[in-house]
Design a protein around this motif. Structure first.
Motif, PDB file in Angstrom:
ATOM      1  N   ARG A  63      88.040   0.202   9.497  1.00 43.63           N
ATOM      2  CA  ARG A  63      86.836   0.217   9.758  1.00 43.63           C
ATOM      3  C   ARG A  63      86.583   1.144  11.041  1.00 43.63           C
ATOM      4  NH1 ARG A  63      85.069  -4.890  12.381  1.00 43.63           N
ATOM      5  NH2 ARG A  63      84.355  -4.033  14.149  1.00 43.63           N
ATOM      6  N   VAL A  64      85.254   1.952  10.953  1.00 41.06           N
ATOM      7  CA  VAL A  64      84.910   2.764  12.130  1.00 41.06           C
ATOM      8  C   VAL A  64      83.379   2.146  12.426  1.00 41.06           C
ATOM      9  CG1 VAL A  64      84.337   5.052  12.709  1.00 41.06           C
ATOM     10  CG2 VAL A  64      86.224   4.723  11.194  1.00 41.06           C
ATOM     11  N   ASP A  65      83.257   1.997  13.842  1.00 44.40           N
ATOM     12  CA  ASP A  65      82.055   1.570  14.522  1.00 44.40           C
ATOM     13  C   ASP A  65      81.559   2.947  15.032  1.00 44.40           C
ATOM     14  OD1 ASP A  65      82.576  -1.004  13.558  1.00 44.40           O
ATOM     15  OD2 ASP A  65      83.368  -1.602  15.290  1.00 44.40           O
ATOM     16  N   VAL A  66      80.233   2.668  15.195  1.00 47.31           N
ATOM     17  CA  VAL A  66      79.556   4.052  15.818  1.00 47.31           C
ATOM     18  C   VAL A  66      78.476   3.335  16.956  1.00 47.31           C
ATOM     19  CG1 VAL A  66      77.542   5.542  15.704  1.00 47.31           C
ATOM     20  CG2 VAL A  66      79.716   5.675  14.080  1.00 47.31           C
ATOM     21  N   SER A  67      78.546   3.620  18.259  1.00 51.65           N
ATOM     22  CA  SER A  67      77.409   3.367  19.024  1.00 51.65           C
ATOM     23  C   SER A  67      76.608   4.684  19.352  1.00 51.65           C
ATOM     24  CB  SER A  67      78.333   2.955  20.332  1.00 51.65           C
ATOM     25  OG  SER A  67      77.349   2.629  21.390  1.00 51.65           O
ATOM     26  N   LEU A  68      75.669   4.428  19.702  1.00 51.31           N
ATOM     27  CA  LEU A  68      74.509   5.368  20.141  1.00 51.31           C
ATOM     28  C   LEU A  68      74.253   5.306  21.556  1.00 51.31           C
ATOM     29  CD1 LEU A  68      71.736   4.975  17.053  1.00 51.31           C
ATOM     30  CD2 LEU A  68      73.777   6.564  17.381  1.00 51.31           C
ATOM     31  N   ASP A  69      74.605   4.083  22.294  1.00 53.61           N
ATOM     32  CA  ASP A  69      74.431   3.869  23.548  1.00 53.61           C
ATOM     33  C   ASP A  69      75.559   3.785  24.360  1.00 53.61           C
ATOM     34  OD1 ASP A  69      75.179   1.439  22.592  1.00 53.61           O
ATOM     35  OD2 ASP A  69      73.372   0.295  23.006  1.00 53.61           O
ATOM     36  N   GLY A  70      76.571   4.777  24.348  1.00 49.73           N
ATOM     37  CA  GLY A  70      77.778   4.212  25.105  1.00 49.73           C
ATOM     38  C   GLY A  70      78.431   3.088  25.238  1.00 49.73           C
TER      39      GLY A  70
END
Ligand code: MTE
Ligand code: CO
Length: 425
Positions: free
Chosen positions: A334-341
Motif C-alpha cells: 500500500r502507499v498512502d499520500v498526505s496533503l498536510d504533512g
C-alpha cells in the motif's frame, strides 16, 4: 466537416488559452519558434509538421528522444562531484512514468570511471572453494539457461545528503540514485554449480574489472537464491556505464553489491571485509559504532510529480500526483499520500505491475484548491514494514549516518504551484 473541425479548433483554442491564463508553461517547447509566436501552428490552422515530409527511415538508425525532451537527462551535483571518474549522477525521476527506467537515463555511480571492456577479451574467473576453478568467455555465459527479471537498483547513499535536514531541491537529487530495468542473465547458482561448491563454501566475493577493482562479499545463501550474472538490460546489451558486458544483479540489496564489469567470483568460508563493506557502506550509529552489512534496501517511496523540478503549472483544480515506491523485501502492499504533512493519510492507487524488488508506480488524484500543501507519501511493503519518518530514523540511528536513508520525503507546494524540499517536525 469544415464546420465541425472548426468547432473542435475553437474549444482547443479556449483550452490552451485557459492554460496560458493560469500561468501554465505546458506548451513551452512543444510549439516553438516563429510559428508559435504567430499562433500559426495552432488550430484552426494547419500545423507546419502536417505540411512537409518528415525524416525517412534511414535518418535515425539508433533512435533518440525528441529534441524538445533535451532537458530530460542525468544530472550531477557540482559540490558533490570531486572528480567525474569517482562520482555519481542522478536519474530524472520527475520526468519518468511507469516503472522502467530508459537505459540512457539510469543513474551512474563509478569508483574509477567507465571501464572500456572489449567483449572479445572479456573473461569471468571463478576460484576459491570450488572443485574446478574456471574461466568463462561471454559466449560461455550465454550458453547457460537465462532468465528475464525486472529489479530496482538503489545506491545505499541515495538520500544520504538529506540525513541532517532537507538540502537538495528535486527528487532527481534526493531520491534519484535508483533505476529499475529488465535484466537478462544467468542465475549465479548455475555458474557456481558448474564450478562445484565445496562443502565449506559460505561466501562469494564479486570483483569488478574497472580500475577500482571494486569488490564485495555476498553470503552464499543470497548468491544461490536470486542473484543474476546479467548481460542485457531492457532487451539490449548492458550500457558501458552499467557494466558492459556483464554485471552482477543482487535483487533488493544495496547497489554497491551489484558489481559492474564483473571479472571474478571467489568462493570462501568467511567475508573478505573489503573497503566497500568496512570504511564505506556501513552506518555510523549514535554511540560511535558502525553497523555493518546492511544489505537490504528497506521500503521507501517518493512523490515524483509534483516536486521541485516538476511544479504544478495548471493552477487549481484537478491534479495528478505521481510517485514511486519500492522495497528490497518484496512487493509494495500500500502507499498512502498526505496533503498536510502527515496529519491525514489517504490510500493512493498502485498502477501497473507489482513485481518483487521492482519499482511500483502510484497515483493520487485530487482537486487542488490552490492553498499550500505539504505532500508526503508513505509506503508499506509485503512484510508489513512501514516507511519511517525522518524523525523516527534519527531516533533509531542518530544523525551521523549517510547510507540507508528511507525516510518520508516532504514537498512544500506553494500557492504559485512551485515546490520546495522541506522537513516537518
Ligand atoms: N562496480 C564496479 N566494478 N565499480 C563501481 O564503481 N559502483 C557500485 C556498483 N557496482 C561500482 C560497481 C555502486 S556504489 C552502485 S550504487 C552501483 O554499481 C551503481 O550502478 P549503476 O552505475 O548501474 O547505476
Ligand atoms: Co552506490
Amino acid at each position: 466537416m469544415l464546420r465541425s473541425s472548426d468547432k473542435a479548433g475553437m474549444s482547443r483554442r479556449r483550452l490552451l488559452k485557459s492554460v496560458a491564463a493560469s500561468g501554465g508553461v505546458i506548451a513551452a517547447g512543444a510549439f516553438d519558434g516563429q510559428a508559435r509566436a504567430n499562433g500559426e501552428n495552432l488550430p484552426p490552422n494547419v500545423a507546419d509538421w502536417s505540411k512537409y515530409l518528415g525524416d525517412g527511415v534511414d535518418a535515425r538508425p539508433y533512435g533518440m528522444p525528441a529534441e524538445y525532451e533535451k532537458d530530460v537527462i542525468r544530472r550531477s551535483v557540482r559540490w558533490l562531484t570531486a572528480s567525474t571518474e569517482s562520482s555519481v549522477n542522478f536519474t530524472p525521476l520527475h520526468e519518468l512514468e511507469g516503472i522502467i527506467t530508459p537505459n540512457g537515463l539510469c543513474f551512474e555511480r563509478h569508483h574509477a570511471g567507465i571501464a572500456d571492456v572489449n567483449p572479445r577479451d572479456y573473461r569471468l574467473m571463478i576460484n576459491g572453494l570450488v572443485d574446478k576453478p574456471m574461466i568463462f568467455t561471454l559466449d560461455d555465459i550465454k550458453r547457460f539457461p537465462r532468465t528475464n527479471k525486472i529489479y530496482f537498483l538503489e545506491c545505499a547513499a541515495n538520500s544520504g545528503m538529506e540525513w541532517r535536514g532537507s538540502q537538495l531541491n528535486g527528487c532527481q537529487y534526493t531520491q534519484g540514485m535508483i533505476h529499475c530495468v529488465q535484466y537478462t542473465g544467468v542465475p549465479l547458482k548455475l555458474i557456481l554449480d558448474e564450478a562445484g561448491l565445496r562443502t565449506n563454501a559460505k561466501w562469494v566475493m564479486a570483483e569488478g574489472g574497472d580500475a577500482s577493482g571494486m569488490n564485495r562479499s555476498i553470503p552464499l545463501e543470497k548468491a544461490l537464491y536470486d542473484c543474476l550474472v546479467a548481460f542485457k538490460m531492457n532487451g539490449e546489451a548492458l550500457r558501458p556505464e552499467q557494466g558492459y558486458p556483464v554485471r552482477l544483479v543482487v535483487p533488493g540489496w544495496e547497489g554497491n553489491m551489484w558489481v559492474k564489469w564483473l571479472r571474478r567470483l571467489e568462493v570462501g568460508d568467511k567475508p573478505w571485509h573489503t573497503r566497500e563493506e568496512t570504511s564505506k557502506y556501513t552506518d555510523l550509529m549514535e554511540n560511535g559504532k558502525s553497523r555493518r552489512f546492511t544489505w537490504v534496501m528497506d521500503c521507501k517511496s517518493v512523490i515524483t510529480s509534483p516536486s521541485p523540478q516538476a511544479p504544478i503549472t495548471h493552477g487549481k483544480g484537478h491534479t495528478v500526483i505521481s510517485g514511486l515506491a519500492w522495497s528490497g523485501q518484496g512487493t509494495i502492499e500500500r502507499v498512502d499520500v498526505s496533503l498536510d504533512g502527515g496529519r491525514n493519510w489517504d490510500a493512493a492507487r498502485i498502477d501497473g505491475p507489482r513485481l518483487h524488488k521492482a519499482l511500483h508506480r502510484f497515483y493520487y488524484e485530487f482537486d487542488w484548491d490552490g492553498s499550500p500543501l505539504l505532500l508526503q507519501s508513505r509506503a508499506i511493503d509485503s512484510i508489513g514494514y512501514v516507511q519511517p519518518t525522518k524523525a523516527e530514523l534519527r531516533t533509531a540511528r542518530g544523525t551521523n549516518s549517510i547510507y540507508h536513508n528511507n525516510g518520508i520525503q516532504t514537498w512544500h507546494v506553494m500557492k504559485t504551484g512551485e515546490v520546495e524540499n522541506v522537513e516537518v517536525s
